[in-house]
Design an enzyme around this catalytic site. Sequence first.
Site, PDB file in Angstrom:
ATOM      1  N   PHE A 133      42.196 -83.467  27.207  1.00 21.49           N
ATOM      2  CA  PHE A 133      43.614 -83.346  26.868  1.00 21.49           C
ATOM      3  C   PHE A 133      43.895 -84.112  25.586  1.00 21.49           C
ATOM      4  CE2 PHE A 133      48.076 -84.689  26.885  1.00 21.49           C
ATOM      5  CZ  PHE A 133      48.683 -83.452  26.952  1.00 21.49           C
ATOM      6  N   LYS A 168      50.352 -94.252  23.428  1.00 18.73           N
ATOM      7  CA  LYS A 168      50.800 -94.764  24.723  1.00 18.73           C
ATOM      8  C   LYS A 168      51.120 -96.260  24.794  1.00 18.73           C
ATOM      9  CE  LYS A 168      49.798 -90.955  27.655  1.00 18.73           C
ATOM     10  NZ  LYS A 168      48.845 -89.926  27.247  1.00 18.73           N
ATOM     11  N   ASP A 208      39.628 -90.080  20.881  1.00 18.28           N
ATOM     12  CA  ASP A 208      41.015 -90.124  21.343  1.00 18.28           C
ATOM     13  C   ASP A 208      41.130 -91.269  22.344  1.00 18.28           C
ATOM     14  OD1 ASP A 208      43.375 -89.789  22.766  1.00 18.28           O
ATOM     15  OD2 ASP A 208      43.286 -87.599  22.741  1.00 18.28           O
TER      16      ASP A 208
HETATM   17  C1  LIG Z   1      48.976 -88.682  26.501  1.00 18.48           C
HETATM   18  C2  LIG Z   1      47.794 -88.243  25.717  1.00 18.48           C
HETATM   19  C3  LIG Z   1      47.929 -87.509  24.528  1.00 18.48           C
HETATM   20  C4  LIG Z   1      49.266 -87.021  24.019  1.00 18.48           C
HETATM   21  O1  LIG Z   1      50.142 -88.039  23.705  1.00 18.48           O
HETATM   22  P1  LIG Z   1      51.710 -87.694  23.445  1.00 18.48           P
HETATM   23  O2  LIG Z   1      52.284 -89.014  23.049  1.00 18.48           O
HETATM   24  O3  LIG Z   1      52.243 -87.152  24.738  1.00 18.48           O
HETATM   25  O4  LIG Z   1      51.757 -86.688  22.372  1.00 18.48           O
HETATM   26  C5  LIG Z   1      46.779 -87.198  23.833  1.00 18.48           C
HETATM   27  N1  LIG Z   1      45.571 -87.581  24.264  1.00 18.48           N
HETATM   28  C6  LIG Z   1      45.397 -88.281  25.402  1.00 18.48           C
HETATM   29  C7  LIG Z   1      44.030 -88.694  25.822  1.00 18.48           C
HETATM   30  C8  LIG Z   1      46.503 -88.630  26.181  1.00 18.48           C
HETATM   31  O5  LIG Z   1      46.322 -89.289  27.318  1.00 18.48           O
END
Ligand SMILES: *Cc1c(COP(=O)(O)O)cnc(C)c1O
Length: 410
Positions: free
Chosen positions: A129, A245, A216
């Site tokens: 994701f 986050k 990521d």
């Molecule tokens: C939450 C998340 C995203 C997206 O972040 P947003 O602030 O909602 O755009 C991307 N990558 C990972 C691994 C995430 O947990």
Amino acid sequence: MQTSYLMQAYARQPIAFERGDGARLWDTRGREYLDAIAGVAVTSLGHAHPEIAAAIADQASRLIHTSNLFGIDWQEQLGARLCALAGMDRAFFCNSGAEANETALKLARLHARRRGIAQPQVIVMDNSFHGRTFATLAASGNPAVQRGFEPLLPGFLRLPFNDADALQRCADTRADVVAVLLEAVQGEGGVHVADPAYLQQLRTLCDRHGWLLMMDEIQTGLGRTGKWFGFQHGDIVPDVITLAKALGNGVPIGACLARGEAAQLFVPGNHGSTFGGNPLACRVGCCVLSISERENLPQRARQLGERLLAGLQRQLGGLPGVEAIRGHGLMIAIELAQPCAGMVERALRTEDLLINVTRERIIRLLPALICTPAQIDQMIERLARLVTQWSNGHVASQAVDVVEAEPVCK
Ligand SMILES: *Cc1c(COP(=O)(O)O)cnc(C)c1O
């Protein structure tokens, strides 16, 4: 009848919170809850942290925004501190995780231009994701995120996660790959940890073929997995990392950090963000780092994570329908054999507990790193009751299936 003027993009619980303190929350009726998801890995320092609140109030009374047409001292400071922690050279600030990943993907395109590759491919993983924008939803390995938004942005090669052979085959057969984007621990995918050996193989292949290794760390970064960054468990350093986050403890901020050649790719005019890196968000980011360093929160996440995992394994391991209990620091999953519709609501109603369910049957826990050991023990106790009850129902439904199946056999 229409009862809300909000677009129906979310399946919301019929509860709204009014106030928080650490890992505790109170709803609009004054009922108290224990928070085991921390706003989906965002409020790692807990709700209403007094130092964060004071930093926000003080900065708001001085200066919130001036734009990136001018120097921003808090942005310089936060960039320097993050780069020092992560072993990176330069930072770009934005407002969310998806934007941080967009930044990384734009770096991959510029890297491709330099190498003269006209149709570049970025390797991404199954079950990943990376966000909801057009580039990041195309990069994500979840059909539910993509459905309805085709045609998808091209340029992604999808591989199975943790599959060393698939990666090697790609390296042997393709000349158009320019980067790899992956999570250190797949969060939305259900808490699947990248093997240290796999990360090392990735680093080796990236070095050999000139690919950018882009990690990521939006959910895993800033202490959650028991180290500052998830990639540190593999003893490697990526070329690009993305954060969001927990960086603002709830104040929107995202960052893309890079080192080496990747850190030099942007020139004025390439990329930008109106709000990105404003004094308020960056001061809060600095405050988050100061508290995390002072309280040694990565180590605390490791200790609390071990406590939570061991407690859940002791109470729930081997129960019918509980397929796996796994974790990495304070990212923990209880994987069930079947979808557990209604589990989140039941946790709220019967246990005053906030949990998350991902992929329909994986209970995901992401508590604040500042939880007390007693709060972790309460989470274990409440989850034990909740999942045991689910397991009893699971056994009963399986028994019904067997009885119903009998006439067919005759
Ligand atoms: C939450 C998340 C995203 C997206 O972040 P947003 O602030 O909602 O755009 C991307 N990558 C990972 C691994 C995430 O947990």
